[in-house]
Each structure stands twice: as C-alpha cells, then as structure tokens.
Scaffold this motif. Sequence first.
Motif, PDB file in Angstrom:
ATOM      1  N   UNK A   1      43.754  39.379  37.123  1.00 25.17           N
ATOM      2  CA  UNK A   1      44.417  40.238  38.107  1.00 25.17           C
ATOM      3  C   UNK A   1      44.383  41.678  37.614  1.00 25.17           C
ATOM      4  N   UNK A   2      44.082  42.611  38.524  1.00 26.15           N
ATOM      5  CA  UNK A   2      44.223  44.031  38.215  1.00 26.15           C
ATOM      6  C   UNK A   2      45.688  44.395  38.397  1.00 26.15           C
ATOM      7  N   UNK A   3      46.319  44.847  37.317  1.00 29.00           N
ATOM      8  CA  UNK A   3      47.746  45.165  37.385  1.00 29.00           C
ATOM      9  C   UNK A   3      47.988  46.664  37.210  1.00 29.00           C
ATOM     10  N   UNK A   4      46.905  47.447  37.151  1.00 31.29           N
ATOM     11  CA  UNK A   4      47.069  48.868  36.895  1.00 31.29           C
ATOM     12  C   UNK A   4      47.418  49.097  35.438  1.00 31.29           C
ATOM     13  N   UNK A   5      47.604  50.357  35.101  1.00 28.29           N
ATOM     14  CA  UNK A   5      47.958  50.673  33.713  1.00 28.29           C
ATOM     15  C   UNK A   5      49.403  51.125  33.662  1.00 28.29           C
TER      16      UNK A   5
END
Length: 383
Positions: free
Chosen positions: A162-166
């Motif tokens: 999953x892309x969760x941002x930084x």
Amino acid sequence: MDTSTAPRLAMVAGEASGDLLASLLLQGLRSRWPGLSAGGIGGPKMQAQGFDAWWPSHKLSVFGYVDALRHLPELLAIRRALRQRVLAERPAVFVGIDAPDFNFALERALRAQGVKTVHFVCPSIWAWRGERVKTLAAAADHVLCLFPFEPALLAEHGVPASFVGHPLADLIPLQPPRAAARAALGLDDEATVVALLPGSRRSEITHIAPPLLQAAQDLLRDRPGLRLVLPVVPGLRPLIDEAIARHAPGLPVQLLDGRSHEALAACDLTLIASGTATLEAALFKRPMVVVYRLNAFNHWLMKDKAYLPWFSLPNILLRDLAVPELIQDVATPQAIADAARAWLDDGARRDALHARFTELHLSLRQDTAQCASHAIAQVLGQA
C-alpha cells in the motif's frame, strides 16, 4: 488478547530515521486503537509514544560491510533473543521499520511461525540490489510504501503493498516556519545561514563531517557574516567535537542537540549527507549540496550496483539532477563550497527549486498514519 480493541505489536526500528517513522506510525495506530501496546527495538521518539524498548535502536546503526562485520556477533545475538521473545509473546503483528538487513531474516522466521508481518518502507529495489524483492516477498505479508510508484512495482512480484505517503510530508508544514525557527535558534533574520548535516551514523560522521566542515571554512573566507548550525544526533557529540578540532579548528559553528528540523527551517542552504535527511530538506524547500563518502572498500563493493543516475532521494523522486550530488573522491571541500556558492548566488534557481519541492511535498502528503493504520487493520482482518 482481544486484538479488536487493543492489539499488541512488536516493532523494530533502526537509526534516527526509523525511530521517527515508527513514532509517527504509533501515533496513528493509537488513534485507531487507544489501548494499543508495542515493544521491541526502538529509539527515544518511539519511547515517548509509550513504546517498550527492549533494546535501543542505535544498536542497529551500522553501515556498510566493514561496520556490519565488526558488530555481527552482537547483532545476531540480539536478533535471536528478539525472535524468541516475540514468539513467546505472540503479538498480533510484527512491524519492521526499514533496517532490511536486520529485519528481513527476522520477519521470515516469524512469518514461518504464523506471526503476521508488515514491513514499513519498501527497500530501494528500484535503485539498487533489485534481487531483494524475492527476500521481501518471503518476509512480509504486507509492505507499507512511502512513494507512489512502489506498490505497482511490488505487485509485479506478487508482494501485497500500500502507498501510505511519507509521514514527514504530514509532519513538516508546507510553508516552513523560517522566522520562528531563527528566533528559537537565536539567528538574525537577515543572516545567511548554512546548516551542516553530516549524517546520523558514526561512520558517516567519520567520513562526511570533515569535508563539510572544511567547505564551511572555505565559505567563511569570502562570507564572514555567514552563520553555521550543525544538529548533533544524541550520543555523537564527542565525534563532532573531535572532527571540528581536527579538521576545522576554531570554526564558529553553532552545535544543536538534535533540532535538525529547526535547523532546516532556519537555513538558506544545507550541506547534507545523502539519506532521509535530504528528503526532509526537500520538504523544507531548502536548496542543498548532497555529499556522500564511505569506507573505500564499501564504496568499491557498491559503486557498480546502482540502477539510477542519481543517489539522493530528491533527485530520484524528481527524476532529475535538481540538486548537486558529490560522492566519494569528488566530494572535496572545494567542490562542496563551490556548489554552495552557486546556490547562494542564484535566487532564481532557488525559487524554481522551491516550486518543485512544493509539488513533491503535496504528492507525498497522504495522512500516512491513517493510511498505514488502515493497511495494518486489513492484515489483522479488521478493516
């Protein structure tokens, strides 16, 4: 244990960057599960969130083959003891934060015994050592990715992600608090300020601090009003003091206990070691000269393994040589000082970089804590 109300987690984070990422993750997890508890390997920021540190994160702060071999017996002993304790306690999920050389083998062993595993921070398989994706696939039930292009890349290898941002993009304001940071550090609003960030590892300070300090000396010769600040990682002040005394005696640099974000908010330019700190500098919209030097043997082993023409995170994410990179023998004090002068003397170039870094900041700002908590809930079957 009633994991629907208060899951117990085991976590391992190495180095200052992992400690920061894990502390922000813990905040998000506790907003979803107020009674959540977690233990394992962590640093002061995690402990401030109630984390039970069985070992301190600085135990994992080694870099390169030479440094790792020197500490290998201790690291293996810690990993064995940690594995035994996690298996005895049977947490709802194990979360490994970065530190792949330590965490992957641990995650694989725990997963084989039925413990759910999540790896937070996709290793940079898109930059070098792409074969690690096979190790990752065996180690992690799910991967939390900081950058938007990573989940599709992992999906090609059957790795759920999953892309969760930084989380740093959520933490750092879009408009850096320059005036407040300068007031907090006692810096005049009109002064030209350069922040020196030589790294958070002992080996980085040994190899990178000397040319940064000497470059700062060079800059001061033609800019005597320049102000220098240098955030020091807790426990590494003696190394910094020694480097200044040996390589830049009398240098008028303001040493800070931590406070790297205030230094980046306050500065006009940073001379900085490659690593997570360069992304922090980009989120603070600061021009930078990125430097990296390491043990000659480590450099020889690693120099031909890169897939990309850049090694710093800002350039990799922007797909362009937006900031200068100086590595190994090229990273001389003169070259660093010349690259610094080029930034300080070109306001239009600094403004253009500010605009690009603002776009990057917006793309990474995803409310990481909430996204990561939701992904972990999915792993636990509670989404």
